[in-house]
Design a protein around this motif. Structure first.
Motif, PDB file in Angstrom:
ATOM      1  N   SER A   1      -0.171   2.989  -3.071  1.00 24.98           N
ATOM      2  CA  SER A   1      -1.317   4.077  -3.210  1.00 24.98           C
ATOM      3  C   SER A   1      -1.097   5.555  -3.875  1.00 24.98           C
ATOM      4  O   SER A   1      -2.086   6.015  -4.238  1.00 24.98           O
ATOM      5  CB  SER A   1      -1.611   4.335  -1.463  1.00 24.98           C
ATOM      6  OG  SER A   1      -0.453   4.770  -0.929  1.00 24.98           O
TER       7      SER A   1
ATOM      8  N   TRP B   1       0.741  -1.101   0.106  1.00 25.26           N
ATOM      9  CA  TRP B   1      -0.213  -0.033   0.058  1.00 25.26           C
ATOM     10  C   TRP B   1       0.777   1.471  -0.089  1.00 25.26           C
ATOM     11  O   TRP B   1       0.579   2.359  -0.674  1.00 25.26           O
ATOM     12  CB  TRP B   1      -1.013   0.035   1.222  1.00 25.26           C
ATOM     13  CG  TRP B   1      -1.791   1.331   1.389  1.00 25.26           C
ATOM     14  CD1 TRP B   1      -1.647   2.089   2.336  1.00 25.26           C
ATOM     15  CD2 TRP B   1      -2.920   1.636   0.544  1.00 25.26           C
ATOM     16  NE1 TRP B   1      -2.413   3.182   2.148  1.00 25.26           N
ATOM     17  CE2 TRP B   1      -3.181   2.915   1.018  1.00 25.26           C
ATOM     18  CE3 TRP B   1      -3.577   1.230  -0.614  1.00 25.26           C
ATOM     19  CZ2 TRP B   1      -4.443   3.688   0.325  1.00 25.26           C
ATOM     20  CZ3 TRP B   1      -4.517   1.810  -1.025  1.00 25.26           C
ATOM     21  CH2 TRP B   1      -4.918   2.990  -0.569  1.00 25.26           C
TER      22      TRP B   1
ATOM     23  N   LEU C   1      -4.020  -4.934  -4.992  1.00 27.58           N
ATOM     24  CA  LEU C   1      -4.528  -3.273  -4.648  1.00 27.58           C
ATOM     25  C   LEU C   1      -4.517  -2.574  -5.913  1.00 27.58           C
ATOM     26  O   LEU C   1      -5.656  -1.800  -6.108  1.00 27.58           O
ATOM     27  CB  LEU C   1      -3.428  -2.711  -3.818  1.00 27.58           C
ATOM     28  CG  LEU C   1      -3.496  -3.155  -2.467  1.00 27.58           C
ATOM     29  CD1 LEU C   1      -1.953  -2.420  -1.546  1.00 27.58           C
ATOM     30  CD2 LEU C   1      -4.532  -3.009  -1.660  1.00 27.58           C
TER      31      LEU C   1
END
Lengths: 274, 296
Positions: free
Chosen positions: A64, A60, A246
């Motif tokens: 992200s 992440w 993700l």
């Protein structure tokens, strides 16, 4: 009756094999995304406990920024496209004016110009404008491409709506702008949704442009960012696969809840081609 | 009265609505496209003076072995794309339509196209892992069944790199061809199948005599799209091989980008881009003309 059942059984078995083969890399990705490297080698083919969810935390941190930039680019590209395409399509679909066919042909002709063949001159233009290595340089080409596509599909859609709806509104004294905002836009929701989804798919699949125009890591969108991420995490299998998961989640969520529009978006190439 | 009506019809508002769209397209679509064509005749040095060189870049292209090798490669990719990559989706579409229950059809259709929900780049990166010489799925599988000798460096070996690239996404059922074949089959009227059954036509006969002819128009469209998309092929090759090893997977798009960003020959890159565009346009126009003729 038993013959139908036998057909079902054979076809079902063959289809299961095909479906499993197609999904295998993704299944492997999800299972391996919660293993540490020791588990990865010790139980290569099977799930392993305990689950290492910290892989997702590590991934992440790196992925992200790419997700954030992708959302920003997609969101602003959709906003830009919807500011231009529906109004232009409305005009082409519902008004007669000198030059209408010529102007529309000029727009439709752009469908035949693949973005990759204009990449070099567009890059030089963005360089001359001094906006390389920014989010803006990523947004503009998506607005251009989707405005062209949007006008063509929206015009077709808007032209086939029955004139009576708008006639009634005009009799009540509504002007063109009011007819557009209060009647056309709500009616055109399905095709607007398709164009918006096309935009998202475009951002999530455009690889070369962000790769070449952007150096700042946080400005990378998912395709170029994830390729970079893969090179940074060689042999770190758990976090690597967690990062892939993700990066995929937004599209998987869209596919789950809007599969009809999603597939229309994928088949958009066909719609625009003809 | 009449004159005011005529005046109201003068469509200034209409042009005003179109103005922002055309301003954007002029700056970021028409101008770069035309500018690329113009600068294919220059030794283009962005930021500096660029001398006019006539058709020199085009002559360079004629002698560019890498450029022609890249066309050989996309030729192979194209043949693969319209044969192997259609057979399995076609088989899958037929199998789905053979199921008697509507619910089963829906379940299998969803499972088969589910990979489409993932970004293309994830698909390529996962296949890059599948091919990993040490830890990849393919070599691990070969070793697990005792075929260590067959394990290879799939994308690192010039003999297998191109096939490895083309095998990405196997069995290719989560694809546009599958969606097209399936919807074509769904559109065959049930009466035709019933009539065929009355006449005693078997499943295979039905496929050759009904399904294939009914799909012919869609197949033509897929064929054209395959030509256009193979001319633009590049992302998979760039992620996995960068055109290597030993240029075994060189493709036109990568050659064009290398000309600009590695050799800084922007004029030559513009030439290659212009040629790619001309080829795409020619294919589209021929397809359009053939489509018209078929309709007439």
């Amino acid at each position: 009756m038993s013959r139908t059942r036998r057909t079902n059984l054979v076809a079902g078995a063959a289809l299961s094999v095909l479906a499993f083969a197609g999904l295998f890399p993704y299944l492997f990705m999800v299972v391996a995304s919660v293993k540490d490297n020791e588990q990865f080698f010790a139980s290569y083919w099977s799930p392993a406990w305990p689950l290492h969810l910290e892989n997702y935390a590590a991934a992440w941190e790196q992925v992200s920024p790419y997700l954030f930039t992708s959302f920003v680019v997609a969101g602003l590209a959709i906003a830009g496209t919807l500011a231009l395409a529906p109004a232009s399509a409305f005009v082409f679909a519902r008004y007669r004016f000198p030059g209408r066919n010529t102007l529309f042909a000029l727009i439709a002709a752009l469908l035949m110009v693949p973005s990759i063949t204009s990449l070099i001159p567009l890059f030089v233009l963005m360089r001359d404008l001094g906006i390389l290595d920014s989010r803006l340089v990523l947004i503009v080409p998506h607005i251009t491409a989707n405005t062209v596509f949007g006008i063509v599909v929206m015009r077709t859609y808007m032209a086939q709506l029955p004139e009576e709806i708008f006639e009634a509104a005009r009799v009540d004294g509504a002007g063109g702008i009011r007819v557009f905002l209060a009647f056309m836009l709500p009616l055109a929701r399905p095709v607007i949704g398709t164009v918006a989804l096309m935009t998202v798919l475009g951002v999530w699949n455009d690889y070369f442009w962000p790769l070449l125009t952007v150096q700042t890591d946080a400005y990378r969108t998912i395709p170029a960012g994830l390729a970079f991420f893969a090179n940074q995490n060689v042999q770190q299998w758990g976090p690597l696969f967690a990062g892939y998961v993700l990066a995929s989640l937004p599209l998987v969520v869209l596919f789950t809840f809007l599969s009809k529009w999603f597939l229309a978006g994928i088949q958009g190439g066909i719609v625009s081609g003809k | 009265m009449i004159s005011t009506k005529v005046r109201r019809r003068l469509p200034w508002g209409v042009y005003l609505v179109l103005l922002p769209t055309f301003a954007l397209l002029a700056a970021f679509a028409y101008y770069p496209a035309l500018n690329g064509m113009v600068h294919s005749l220059f030794e283009w040095r962005p930021g500096f003076e660029s001398p006019f060189v006539g058709f020199e870049n085009y002559l360079t292209m004629l002698g560019d072995d890498l450029w022609w090798a890249s066309f050989r490669n996309i030729g192979i990719i194209f043949v693969w794309a319209v044969t192997l990559m259609w057979v399995l989706p076609l088989l899958a579409a037929e199998l789905v339509m053979s199921l008697s229950s509507e619910r089963l059809r829906f379940v299998f259709r969803t499972l088969l196209i589910l990979p489409l929900a993932f970004p293309a780049v994830v698909n390529v990166l996962l296949w890059q892992f599948m091919y990993d010489p040490r830890d990849g799925v393919i070599n691990s599988l070969l070793r697990a069944v005792g075929l260590d000798g067959l394990a290879g460096n799939w994308i690192g070996d010039p003999d297998t790199a191109l096939v490895a690239l083309m095998t990405i996404g196997f069995p290719w059922v989560a694809s546009l061809p599958f969606l097209v074949f399936l919807s074509a089959l769904q559109n065959v009227p049930a009466e035709i199948y019933q009539a065929a059954e009355v006449d005693g036509a078997g499943r295979l006969r039905r496929f050759w005599s009904i399904d294939l002819p009914m799909m012919f128009r869609d197949v033509k469209l897929l064929f054209v799209l395959a030509v256009i998309s193979v001319l633009q092929y590049g992302m998979q090759a760039h992620i996995m091989t960068k055109g290597g090893p030993d240029n075994a997977t060189q493709v036109p798009v990568l050659r064009m980008l290398d000309a600009a960003f590695l050799d800084t020959s922007w004029g030559y890159a513009a030439t290659l881009g212009t040629v790619l565009f001309a080829l795409t346009l020619a294919v589209s126009l021929v397809a359009l003309a053939l489509g018209r003729k078929a309709q007439a």
